[in-house]
Design an enzyme around this catalytic site. Structure first.
Site, PDB file in Angstrom:
ATOM      1  N   ASP A  19       0.795  -1.049   0.125  1.00 46.62           N
ATOM      2  CA  ASP A  19       0.099  -0.054  -0.174  1.00 46.62           C
ATOM      3  C   ASP A  19       0.918   1.158   0.178  1.00 46.62           C
ATOM      4  OD1 ASP A  19      -2.042  -1.550   0.388  1.00 46.62           O
ATOM      5  OD2 ASP A  19      -2.899  -0.702   2.054  1.00 46.62           O
ATOM      6  N   HIS A  74       3.553  -2.273   3.186  1.00 45.47           N
ATOM      7  CA  HIS A  74       4.003  -1.198   2.770  1.00 45.47           C
ATOM      8  C   HIS A  74       5.206  -0.937   2.196  1.00 45.47           C
ATOM      9  CE1 HIS A  74       0.674  -0.915   5.728  1.00 45.47           C
ATOM     10  NE2 HIS A  74       0.204   0.447   5.051  1.00 45.47           N
TER      11      HIS A  74
END
Length: 208
Positions: A29, A176
């Site tokens: 993300d 991430h």
């Protein structure tokens, strides 16, 4: 990576029994980001696997060359909104704008419609989810394996250990674009492969 942890993880994999193929999707993300996303891409390339990148539109617009590299290397690009707001706290009109604006950026690279999105913070109302699927054909993607790599208290060793110990069949891993995440994957991916995991994109996982 710390040498002792690496040995521990390798030991776990070597003594694993009843190895069978299990499918798992690594998702990333908030990118793309300068240098960091490329570190993630390099690790995936070295291990010959594909991931799914849920990009923030403003970052995709800012770093189109990295977005192109993600696509050219065969990874799935999905939607993580344009400005990363809490979708529950904005109007439906603005929710659709957040997704549409990011879809345009992704489609300009892939030439395809965008089907999957992840709401920031995992925050999405049931009625929002249903309306977005009905009116935009977009499917929300959550996760079921979360090493909390955004927490400063967790380093690469801890992230790698968590991944190895908590991976599951049909797992969707929330990660991430961080350097420590790339370092963790250098250790975790080969061990998970030895334990019988096949790494797939979200789209591939959802098709079966």
């Amino acid at each position: 990576m710390k040498y002792l942890l690496a040995l521990y993880l390798i030991g776990v994999s070597l003594f694993a029994q009843d190895v069978e193929v299990k499918r798992i999707a690594l998702t990333f993300d908030d990118g793309p980001k300068i240098k960091v996303t490329e570190q993630i891409l390099n690790v995936l390339k070295e291990n010959e696997i594909k991931g799914t990148f849920f990009i923030v539109g403003v970052n995709g617009k800012r770093f189109p060359e990295i977005l192109n590299k993600i696509y050219e290397e065969g990874h799935q690009i999905a939607n993580h909104s344009y400005n990363h707001p809490n979708l529950r706290k904005i109007s439906m009109e603005n929710v659709k704008k957040e997704l549409n604006d990011t879809n345009l950026i992704i489609s300009s690279v892939t030439g395809e419609d965008v089907k999957y999105f992840r709401p920031p913070y995992g925050s999405l109302g049931k009625s929002q989810k249903e309306e977005l699927k009905k009116n935009m054909g977009m499917i929300s993607v959550m996760w079921n394996v979360c090493p909390q790599d955004w927490e400063k208290k967790y380093d690469a060793d801890q992230i790698a250990k968590f991944l190895v110990e908590n991976a599951k069949d049909r797992g969707v891993v929330l990660l991430h674009d961080y350097s420590k995440t790339a370092d963790a994957l250098k250790v975790a991916i080969p061990i998970l492969k030895e334990k019988g995991y096949e790494f797939v994109t979200v789209e591939e996982l959802y098709k079966k």
